[in-house]
Design a protein around this motif. Sequence first.
Motif, PDB file in Angstrom:
ATOM      1  N   PHE A 393       8.474  25.197   2.086  1.00 50.00           N
ATOM      2  CA  PHE A 393       8.443  26.221   3.129  1.00 50.00           C
ATOM      3  C   PHE A 393       7.069  26.839   3.396  1.00 50.00           C
ATOM      4  O   PHE A 393       6.893  27.512   4.411  1.00 50.00           O
ATOM      5  N   ILE A 394       6.108  26.633   2.521  1.00 52.47           N
ATOM      6  CA  ILE A 394       4.847  27.378   2.646  1.00 52.47           C
ATOM      7  C   ILE A 394       3.634  26.469   2.761  1.00 52.47           C
ATOM      8  O   ILE A 394       2.717  26.753   3.536  1.00 52.47           O
ATOM      9  N   ALA A 395       3.595  25.387   2.009  1.00 50.48           N
ATOM     10  CA  ALA A 395       2.397  24.540   1.962  1.00 50.48           C
ATOM     11  C   ALA A 395       2.048  23.999   3.343  1.00 50.48           C
ATOM     12  O   ALA A 395       2.927  23.625   4.132  1.00 50.48           O
ATOM     13  N   SER A 396       0.758  23.956   3.631  1.00 54.78           N
ATOM     14  CA  SER A 396       0.256  23.376   4.873  1.00 54.78           C
ATOM     15  C   SER A 396      -0.082  21.910   4.605  1.00 54.78           C
ATOM     16  O   SER A 396      -1.058  21.609   3.907  1.00 54.78           O
ATOM     17  N   HIS A 397       0.724  21.008   5.113  1.00 58.41           N
ATOM     18  CA  HIS A 397       0.515  19.582   4.868  1.00 58.41           C
ATOM     19  C   HIS A 397      -0.425  19.024   5.940  1.00 58.41           C
ATOM     20  O   HIS A 397      -0.043  18.841   7.087  1.00 58.41           O
ATOM     21  N   HIS A 398      -1.662  18.830   5.542  1.00 56.18           N
ATOM     22  CA  HIS A 398      -2.643  18.259   6.462  1.00 56.18           C
ATOM     23  C   HIS A 398      -3.421  17.162   5.740  1.00 56.18           C
ATOM     24  O   HIS A 398      -3.347  17.019   4.516  1.00 56.18           O
ATOM     25  N   LEU A 399      -4.173  16.393   6.503  1.00 63.70           N
ATOM     26  CA  LEU A 399      -4.900  15.253   5.950  1.00 63.70           C
ATOM     27  C   LEU A 399      -6.019  15.747   5.030  1.00 63.70           C
ATOM     28  O   LEU A 399      -6.811  16.616   5.399  1.00 63.70           O
ATOM     29  N   ARG A 400      -6.071  15.174   3.826  1.00 65.16           N
ATOM     30  CA  ARG A 400      -7.089  15.540   2.847  1.00 65.16           C
ATOM     31  C   ARG A 400      -8.181  14.475   2.805  1.00 65.16           C
ATOM     32  O   ARG A 400      -7.962  13.313   3.158  1.00 65.16           O
ATOM     33  N   VAL A 401      -9.358  14.890   2.349  1.00 67.21           N
ATOM     34  CA  VAL A 401     -10.463  13.948   2.176  1.00 67.21           C
ATOM     35  C   VAL A 401     -10.068  12.847   1.205  1.00 67.21           C
ATOM     36  O   VAL A 401     -10.364  11.667   1.405  1.00 67.21           O
ATOM     37  N   GLY A 402      -9.373  13.248   0.125  1.00 64.65           N
ATOM     38  CA  GLY A 402      -8.957  12.260  -0.865  1.00 64.65           C
ATOM     39  C   GLY A 402      -8.028  11.220  -0.285  1.00 64.65           C
ATOM     40  O   GLY A 402      -8.099  10.034  -0.646  1.00 64.65           O
ATOM     41  N   ALA A 408      -9.381   4.158   2.629  1.00 67.20           N
ATOM     42  CA  ALA A 408     -10.580   3.342   2.855  1.00 67.20           C
ATOM     43  C   ALA A 408     -10.843   2.409   1.681  1.00 67.20           C
ATOM     44  O   ALA A 408     -11.207   1.235   1.862  1.00 67.20           O
ATOM     45  N   ILE A 409     -10.654   2.901   0.465  1.00 71.60           N
ATOM     46  CA  ILE A 409     -10.948   2.091  -0.715  1.00 71.60           C
ATOM     47  C   ILE A 409      -9.913   1.009  -0.917  1.00 71.60           C
ATOM     48  O   ILE A 409     -10.243  -0.146  -1.239  1.00 71.60           O
ATOM     49  N   GLN A 410      -8.646   1.339  -0.731  1.00 77.06           N
ATOM     50  CA  GLN A 410      -7.580   0.391  -1.043  1.00 77.06           C
ATOM     51  C   GLN A 410      -7.197  -0.522   0.120  1.00 77.06           C
ATOM     52  O   GLN A 410      -6.595  -1.568  -0.094  1.00 77.06           O
ATOM     53  N   SER A 411      -7.558  -0.157   1.362  1.00 75.99           N
ATOM     54  CA  SER A 411      -7.088  -0.926   2.518  1.00 75.99           C
ATOM     55  C   SER A 411      -8.192  -1.655   3.277  1.00 75.99           C
ATOM     56  O   SER A 411      -7.893  -2.541   4.079  1.00 75.99           O
ATOM     57  N   LEU A 412      -9.456  -1.285   3.068  1.00 76.43           N
ATOM     58  CA  LEU A 412     -10.554  -1.898   3.821  1.00 76.43           C
ATOM     59  C   LEU A 412     -11.349  -2.833   2.937  1.00 76.43           C
ATOM     60  O   LEU A 412     -11.475  -2.614   1.721  1.00 76.43           O
ATOM     61  N   THR A 413     -11.907  -3.862   3.541  1.00 78.57           N
ATOM     62  CA  THR A 413     -12.803  -4.756   2.817  1.00 78.57           C
ATOM     63  C   THR A 413     -14.151  -4.076   2.644  1.00 78.57           C
ATOM     64  O   THR A 413     -14.409  -3.010   3.220  1.00 78.57           O
ATOM     65  N   LEU A 414     -15.022  -4.706   1.849  1.00 86.15           N
ATOM     66  CA  LEU A 414     -16.332  -4.127   1.620  1.00 86.15           C
ATOM     67  C   LEU A 414     -17.112  -3.986   2.916  1.00 86.15           C
ATOM     68  O   LEU A 414     -17.755  -2.962   3.172  1.00 86.15           O
ATOM     69  N   GLN A 417     -15.758  -1.108   4.852  1.00 85.10           N
ATOM     70  CA  GLN A 417     -16.146   0.161   4.234  1.00 85.10           C
ATOM     71  C   GLN A 417     -17.580   0.546   4.623  1.00 85.10           C
ATOM     72  O   GLN A 417     -17.864   1.701   4.953  1.00 85.10           O
ATOM     73  N   LEU A 418     -18.499  -0.457   4.597  1.00 83.75           N
ATOM     74  CA  LEU A 418     -19.884  -0.197   5.005  1.00 83.75           C
ATOM     75  C   LEU A 418     -19.946   0.189   6.483  1.00 83.75           C
ATOM     76  O   LEU A 418     -20.728   1.059   6.877  1.00 83.75           O
ATOM     77  N   GLN A 419     -19.146  -0.476   7.304  1.00 81.11           N
ATOM     78  CA  GLN A 419     -19.110  -0.147   8.726  1.00 81.11           C
ATOM     79  C   GLN A 419     -18.622   1.288   8.938  1.00 81.11           C
ATOM     80  O   GLN A 419     -19.155   2.025   9.768  1.00 81.11           O
ATOM     81  N   LEU A 420     -17.619   1.692   8.171  1.00 83.28           N
ATOM     82  CA  LEU A 420     -17.096   3.056   8.275  1.00 83.28           C
ATOM     83  C   LEU A 420     -18.153   4.071   7.875  1.00 83.28           C
ATOM     84  O   LEU A 420     -18.357   5.092   8.567  1.00 83.28           O
TER      85      LEU A 420
END
Length: 447
Positions: A393-402, A408-414, A417-420
């Motif tokens: 009821f209280i927490a603000s669920h928003h996108l975190r840096v983590g 990026a680490i688990q889904s993108l190739t090297l 990642q460099l392009q990002l």
Amino acid sequence: MAPKRSPPGSATSPMKGHGGKKKHHNNVENGSAMVSSPDAVALQENAPTAVVTEKEKKKQNFIVRTIWTIVMIAGFFILLAAGHIWIMALVTAIQILTFKEVIALANEPAREKKLPYGKVISWYFLATTIYFLYGESVVYYFKQVVLVDYYLLPFATHHRFISYMLYIIGFMIFVSSLEKGRYRFQFAQFAFTHVTLLLVVVQAHFIMNNIFAGMYWFFLPASLVIINDIFAYLCGITFGRTPLIKISPKKTVEGFVGAWISTIIIGMVLSHFLIKWKYMICPITDFSANVWSGLTCDPNPVFLKRTFAVPSFLVPLVHHRTYEMEPIHFHVMVMASFASLIAPFGGFFASGLKRTFQIKDFGDTIPGHGGITDRMDCQFLMGFFSYMYYDSFIASHHLRVGSVLETAIQSLTLAEQLQLVSALHKYLYNQGYITEETLGCLETVRS
């Protein structure tokens, strides 16, 4: 000289004899014969001493209890000021000591039966559970730290698999330790250990998550339980008459209801002061933060004043159609009600467990108070509820840096990642946040 005798035919002689016999007969019937035994005399002489000794014992226990109460309160506030990491260490110590006290109830028969690995297996499962739960919290709240570290990255990405394999090792040790003729007892031990882990360690894990969300979500729920406990006692001894529950005969309905009302009122007053302190309401972002570090954040909307419409039937009484207040106070009423009406059943559960094993206290860890479990039986239930209520009821669920970093680490190739990183640096350069030299160095690395 011969004894003096009464003259024959004297009227007094037979009456004396008869009266003496009657008096002696009555004294024997009443249990107070003229001739007392040495044991009775000693009992009468020692009775006042026993009363004095009992009074001195109660007085000494009260003094010890008061001193340790002051020590615990002072120590708690020192740790509270020292920072989140110290409060986490306190919660960890409490859950380990509570597990030790509860599991000791089952380990005592195991020692008598000389079972192999009985105690070791229980503590192994504790260590495995703590590793899994604490690792989950650290990975969730500090992904931006653990996912970029060369050594921590494998543990973060494979944390659940590692935890599962550690549990399987303990499971195999338990199965290999089974002895013929003792299967029922050993499986009862296994079940008792897991129930204790569920009720103590798992619930304490959610208390830890409350600390990550902000010290307020740890301090207020714990305070509500303490306030309720104090006023349940005060209201109970003042006007308690009706027994509440058989498992705890000293509890009364009047004390139960009086503590509920008192906890809501005092909880709202306490919350009014706590929300003015950024150190209490800001989520943890740095383990080195303490009361003097000047913690700042954008407060959760529940801590900010909003305008509410006053119900029409109350307008003639308050002479206002709107009222400004922080929404958190409505949530405090809910949490105070849980602390008063439901959390005490954690204490009743502990009372039933003590009666089952025929013990007065779970231990003597705290002089004058008994064991840690005797003081924390309601806190675990309250802490678990507070996390669930906050998250729902209280927490603000928003996108975190983590979260972005994990993707990026688990889904993108090297190369991706460099392009990002290159695109992000170009954006920051165009906004004037980094220099051209920094951008050039990045392009050199990428090429």
